[in-house]
Design a protein around this motif. Sequence first.
Motif, PDB file in Angstrom:
ATOM      1  N   HIS A  36       0.778  -1.180   0.041  1.00 56.50           N
ATOM      2  CA  HIS A  36       0.078   0.102   0.199  1.00 56.50           C
ATOM      3  C   HIS A  36       0.930   1.172   0.074  1.00 56.50           C
ATOM      4  CE1 HIS A  36      -3.881  -2.315   1.240  1.00 56.50           C
ATOM      5  NE2 HIS A  36      -2.913  -3.021   1.774  1.00 56.50           N
ATOM      6  N   ASN A  38       0.630   4.351   0.863  1.00 59.16           N
ATOM      7  CA  ASN A  38       0.671   5.304   1.975  1.00 59.16           C
ATOM      8  C   ASN A  38       1.030   4.530   3.447  1.00 59.16           C
ATOM      9  OD1 ASN A  38      -0.492   8.574   1.997  1.00 59.16           O
ATOM     10  ND2 ASN A  38      -1.445   7.023   0.377  1.00 59.16           N
ATOM     11  N   PHE A  74      -3.528   6.104   9.649  1.00 54.99           N
ATOM     12  CA  PHE A  74      -3.118   6.592   8.284  1.00 54.99           C
ATOM     13  C   PHE A  74      -3.672   8.197   8.221  1.00 54.99           C
ATOM     14  CE2 PHE A  74      -2.451   2.200   7.359  1.00 54.99           C
ATOM     15  CZ  PHE A  74      -1.497   2.221   6.549  1.00 54.99           C
ATOM     16  N   ARG A 113      -0.318  -0.683  -4.928  1.00 56.03           N
ATOM     17  CA  ARG A 113      -1.624   0.014  -4.775  1.00 56.03           C
ATOM     18  C   ARG A 113      -2.010   1.000  -3.802  1.00 56.03           C
ATOM     19  NH1 ARG A 113      -4.188  -5.532  -2.464  1.00 56.03           N
ATOM     20  NH2 ARG A 113      -2.807  -6.508  -3.722  1.00 56.03           N
ATOM     21  N   SER A 114      -2.991   1.787  -4.051  1.00 57.36           N
ATOM     22  CA  SER A 114      -3.330   3.020  -3.437  1.00 57.36           C
ATOM     23  C   SER A 114      -4.806   3.264  -3.638  1.00 57.36           C
ATOM     24  CB  SER A 114      -2.370   4.444  -3.635  1.00 57.36           C
ATOM     25  OG  SER A 114      -2.528   5.385  -2.993  1.00 57.36           O
ATOM     26  N   THR A 115      -5.250   3.922  -2.547  1.00 59.38           N
ATOM     27  CA  THR A 115      -6.659   4.392  -2.529  1.00 59.38           C
ATOM     28  C   THR A 115      -6.683   5.858  -2.896  1.00 59.38           C
ATOM     29  OG1 THR A 115      -6.785   3.078  -0.259  1.00 59.38           O
ATOM     30  CG2 THR A 115      -8.771   4.481  -1.091  1.00 59.38           C
ATOM     31  N   LYS A 117      -7.597   9.343  -2.958  1.00 58.88           N
ATOM     32  CA  LYS A 117      -8.232  10.272  -2.238  1.00 58.88           C
ATOM     33  C   LYS A 117      -8.524  11.578  -2.903  1.00 58.88           C
ATOM     34  CE  LYS A 117      -5.588   7.972   0.903  1.00 58.88           C
ATOM     35  NZ  LYS A 117      -5.143   7.244  -0.201  1.00 58.88           N
ATOM     36  N   GLY A 182      -9.123  -1.724   3.689  1.00 54.79           N
ATOM     37  CA  GLY A 182      -9.549  -0.768   4.701  1.00 54.79           C
ATOM     38  C   GLY A 182     -10.143  -1.487   5.575  1.00 54.79           C
ATOM     39  N   SER A 259       2.805  -8.551   8.553  1.00 58.70           N
ATOM     40  CA  SER A 259       1.810  -7.869   8.771  1.00 58.70           C
ATOM     41  C   SER A 259       0.731  -8.367   9.900  1.00 58.70           C
ATOM     42  CB  SER A 259       1.239  -7.564   7.647  1.00 58.70           C
ATOM     43  OG  SER A 259      -0.324  -7.415   7.914  1.00 58.70           O
TER      44      SER A 259
HETATM   45  C1  6MZ Z   1      -6.512  -3.737   5.091  1.00 60.59           C
HETATM   46  C2  6MZ Z   1      -5.104  -2.027   4.427  1.00 60.59           C
HETATM   47  C3  6MZ Z   1      -3.962  -2.897   5.210  1.00 60.59           C
HETATM   48  O1  6MZ Z   1      -4.448   3.174   0.068  1.00 60.59           O
HETATM   49  O2  6MZ Z   1      -3.888   5.158   1.268  1.00 60.59           O
HETATM   50  N1  6MZ Z   1      -4.418  -0.991   4.192  1.00 60.59           N
HETATM   51  N2  6MZ Z   1      -6.351  -2.507   4.650  1.00 60.59           N
HETATM   52  N3  6MZ Z   1      -5.618  -4.611   5.701  1.00 60.59           N
HETATM   53  C4  6MZ Z   1      -4.414  -4.164   5.814  1.00 60.59           C
HETATM   54  N4  6MZ Z   1      -3.455  -4.787   6.468  1.00 60.59           N
HETATM   55  C5  6MZ Z   1      -2.868  -4.593   7.652  1.00 60.59           C
HETATM   56  N5  6MZ Z   1      -2.874  -2.134   5.133  1.00 60.59           N
HETATM   57  C6  6MZ Z   1      -3.202  -0.827   4.645  1.00 60.59           C
HETATM   58  O3  6MZ Z   1      -2.574   3.050   1.706  1.00 60.59           O
HETATM   59  C7  6MZ Z   1      -3.090   2.752   3.090  1.00 60.59           C
HETATM   60  C8  6MZ Z   1      -4.479   2.413   3.182  1.00 60.59           C
HETATM   61  O4  6MZ Z   1      -4.236   0.844   2.770  1.00 60.59           O
HETATM   62  C9  6MZ Z   1      -5.149   0.186   3.566  1.00 60.59           C
HETATM   63  C10 6MZ Z   1      -5.902   0.940   4.556  1.00 60.59           C
HETATM   64  O5  6MZ Z   1      -7.186   1.481   3.947  1.00 60.59           O
HETATM   65  C11 6MZ Z   1      -5.095   2.065   4.673  1.00 60.59           C
HETATM   66  O6  6MZ Z   1      -5.943   3.359   4.846  1.00 60.59           O
HETATM   67  P1  6MZ Z   1      -3.184   3.818   0.480  1.00 60.59           P
HETATM   68  O7  6MZ Z   1      -2.205   4.041  -0.274  1.00 60.59           O
END
Ligand code: 6MZ
Length: 334
Positions: A36, A38, A74, A113-115, A117, A182, A259
Amino acid sequence: MSATPLSGVGLDALESLSPEEIQFLKVLPKTELHAHLNGCVPLKVLRELAEEAGVPLPVVHKPLTEVHEFFGLFPAIYALTTTPNALRRMTRAVLEGFLDNLDDGGCAYLELRSTPKQTSEMTRKEYMCAVLDEVERYPKDRVAFIASIDRRMDEETATEIVEAAIQLKREGRRIVALDLCGDILAGDVDMFVRVLRKGKEAGLEVTVHIAESAQNTPEETLKLLSIPPGRLGHATFLNEEAIAIVMREKIPVEICLSSNLVCNTVKSLEAHHIRQYLQAGHPIAICTDDTLPFRNSIMTEYALLLAKQPLGLELSQSEVEAVAKLANEARFPS
Ligand code: 6MZ
């Protein structure tokens, strides 16, 4: 640039290896499929952004007893990357951390990957374009992008992301898939299944965080499997029926050892569900998830495979090579 100062659960495993074993892992072609953006910002970049904004460095690493606590980390990171410039800077640093040290432990291939915003400075589509601009500075055989939908989103927002992702793919941008991530228990899964299917019908691949918590119900898991996704994230608490589907359909599982241990969804390596997949020769990919809070790297994750028990799973080098090959085969086509 190393992504983050390491101190996570894989560091002891890495430090227990011989120089020859470390060299073996360094040059092993490693494919990272579950990272991810962020969650993988190098601490140095986060510190710079915080200093420039005149705010304290966000707390990004703390012991967790419940996986839900994790998501509270986050918002403070997001507050520092609200402009396209800050987002580009962060993305560039994350890509460098994974990709630029190929002969010294880096990844041969990355799906980041990223969400997307929306901020006062950019739309969700502009967010994706900023990340894609950085991704596309690298050759196609090194990196691609996955757009995540957060389980806290409503249908309108999730649909906006899927539609923008479809458009970008049609424009030839390097976006290969959609993800559902998320807070593990949030959201209406029926809605996400519907929205993700739209993306799939338009040619995007789909990966979903699935059964990451013991509180995810078997019904929800079966609904997500009905999309059907091309890969699964975590897949920690699949029941027998779900495992049978995953095995039959040979759906690759993105495995995030550190993780799961830090978030306390798996008690020990000994108890980790990776064992059943290894035993069955099922496709898996070894992944970092979030290098910032978990203080890991793709090297420490692979070290957890190779190190002697109890620090690692004590696989042989040829077994580790076979796992790395499976991850490479689980890439989404771009
Ligand atoms: C579920 C996760 C995660 O997308 O803003 N994220 N969602 N399970 C996990 N495992 C522990 N780790 C990260 O990166 C941060 C976002 O990724 C998701 C969460 O929604 C987090 O806010 P981006 O770049």
